[in-house]
Design a protein around this motif. Sequence first.
Motif, mmCIF file in Angstrom:
data_model
loop_
_atom_site.group_PDB
_atom_site.id
_atom_site.type_symbol
_atom_site.label_atom_id
_atom_site.label_comp_id
_atom_site.label_asym_id
_atom_site.label_seq_id
_atom_site.Cartn_x
_atom_site.Cartn_y
_atom_site.Cartn_z
ATOM 1 N N VAL A 181 -1.381 -1.176 9.387
ATOM 2 C CA VAL A 181 -2.800 -0.923 9.159
ATOM 3 C C VAL A 181 -3.433 -2.276 8.887
ATOM 4 C CG1 VAL A 181 -4.522 0.192 7.696
ATOM 5 C CG2 VAL A 181 -2.377 1.373 8.215
ATOM 6 N N ALA A 188 -5.393 1.521 12.263
ATOM 7 C CA ALA A 188 -3.942 1.546 12.421
ATOM 8 C C ALA A 188 -3.529 1.005 13.786
ATOM 9 C CB ALA A 188 -3.424 2.976 12.258
ATOM 10 N N GLU A 209 3.901 -3.033 6.637
ATOM 11 C CA GLU A 209 3.424 -1.745 6.107
ATOM 12 C C GLU A 209 2.640 -1.904 4.805
ATOM 13 O OE1 GLU A 209 3.248 1.277 7.090
ATOM 14 O OE2 GLU A 209 5.041 1.975 8.145
ATOM 15 N N GLY A 212 0.182 0.761 4.731
ATOM 16 C CA GLY A 212 0.647 2.055 5.200
ATOM 17 C C GLY A 212 1.545 2.762 4.213
ATOM 18 N N LEU A 216 0.302 6.600 4.550
ATOM 19 C CA LEU A 216 0.546 7.241 5.838
ATOM 20 C C LEU A 216 1.979 7.770 5.918
ATOM 21 C CD1 LEU A 216 -1.258 4.733 8.223
ATOM 22 C CD2 LEU A 216 -2.153 6.849 7.240
ATOM 23 N N GLY A 217 2.230 8.607 6.924
ATOM 24 C CA GLY A 217 3.558 9.160 7.105
ATOM 25 C C GLY A 217 3.829 10.295 6.136
ATOM 26 N N ALA A 223 3.463 4.217 8.105
ATOM 27 C CA ALA A 223 3.050 4.466 9.485
ATOM 28 C C ALA A 223 4.228 4.431 10.444
ATOM 29 C CB ALA A 223 2.005 3.437 9.901
ATOM 30 N N GLY A 226 5.859 7.669 10.256
ATOM 31 C CA GLY A 226 4.995 8.642 10.910
ATOM 32 C C GLY A 226 5.048 8.559 12.419
ATOM 33 N N ARG A 301 -6.153 9.506 1.678
ATOM 34 C CA ARG A 301 -6.815 9.640 2.981
ATOM 35 C C ARG A 301 -8.057 10.512 2.880
ATOM 36 N NH1 ARG A 301 -1.379 10.615 4.342
ATOM 37 N NH2 ARG A 301 -1.820 12.781 4.927
ATOM 38 N N ASP A 322 -8.298 4.692 9.108
ATOM 39 C CA ASP A 322 -7.045 5.350 9.448
ATOM 40 C C ASP A 322 -6.148 5.505 8.234
ATOM 41 O OD1 ASP A 322 -7.525 5.757 12.181
ATOM 42 O OD2 ASP A 322 -6.931 3.698 12.658
ATOM 43 N N ALA A 323 -6.469 4.781 7.165
ATOM 44 C CA ALA A 323 -5.655 4.850 5.948
ATOM 45 C C ALA A 323 -6.589 4.802 4.742
ATOM 46 C CB ALA A 323 -4.617 3.736 5.920
ATOM 47 N N SER A 324 -6.501 3.759 3.932
ATOM 48 C CA SER A 324 -7.248 3.729 2.678
ATOM 49 C C SER A 324 -8.418 2.754 2.667
ATOM 50 C CB SER A 324 -6.292 3.359 1.536
ATOM 51 O OG SER A 324 -5.601 2.178 1.853
#
Length: 392
Positions: A181, A188, A209, A212, A216-217, A223, A226, A301, A322-324
């Motif tokens: 990310v 992402a 990561e 991520g 994520l995931g 990610a 994920g 998220r 896509d994330a934070s």
Amino acid sequence: MPQDRDDAFAWIDAQRERRDRAGLVRRLSPRPADSPLLDLASNDYLGLARHPEVTPAAAAAAHRWGAGSTGSRLVTGSTELHTTLERELAEFCGFEAALVFSSGYAANLAAVSALSGRDALVVSDADNHASLIDGCRLSRAEIAVVPHADPNAVRKVLGAAGEEAHAGEAKRRALVVSDAVFSVDGDAAPLAALAGVSRPYGAALVVDEAHGLGVLGEGGRGAVHGAGLAGAPDVVVTATLSKSLGSQGGAVLGPARVIEHLVNSARTFIFDTGLNPAAVGAALASLRLLRREPERAARVRTVAMGLYGRLTAAGLAAVRPDASVVSVRAPSPEEAVRWAADCRAAGLMVGCFRPPSVPDGVSRLRLTARGDLTEAQVEEAVDVIVRTAPTA
């Protein structure tokens, strides 16, 4: 009397004047232990830096193992706590092994430089974090910087290198390097596609990561997990312990033989003092908490999308997260600084990204969604940002 020579650091004054004129001066702003500001600037994504299970774990580790690790990891700097964190982190993220470093920056320098070298090719995304860029510089490899999030550009570079090998030149090892990310706009990387274009050419994929992990995931496993790439023999992940895990330090995760290679060749591991026990204890407590409460990742998220939806509905130019990370564009560096200052005066702390920290030269406010923010706090933050926004 003889004249004094010119000031050895006079050039610094000239650079400072240029920064002043461009509105790019950076200053430290120490925060108090109990700040009254609503915080959307820190990277404490899961809100664990002050969690009542995490801070006692840090204190307990310091009491048992000491305030410092006392040496490099290969001398006296490794403790049983380091080994436990490495084992549980690798298991959580789906990799064979992990190695803890004193920072995420050090982990990135290690992974890129130790897995490439003078005769290697490193393909790097144009928007990669500075630590990955510095790892490329230290690697002494041939560096090919490709357009942001463009797997086809990666394929072309690797294909050209493959044609050289077919023409009689020795085949070089290759490394594709990307953030999972990206830290500025929070978008992402197309990890599955990057793996797809790397594998036919025998290139390894190294993914940072930092933004991520914990977000994520499945349950915050990252990610890479994920994307179904966790544990792959040609994939290596770097991570920081200072964001979602609320502590400090970094790690590299991957095949056991890669980790063993880093122990023996990574300069930022061999010659650096080991991560202090308190940070290890805090990270381990956070990791166990995340494993027990996987819904924390989804909440981050949700908060990020809530911020994005409200800001864009108010007419601001925000990038879909896509994330934070939620990025909000500003008209200029000066306006971005003024906007951030006005937010602070109104009780809200936000990040302010300006050149040269942004690859596209566009200044913006950088907001970090935290899983412990309430709906009321999200609404309050949006109200302040919209009310203080620069006029067109």
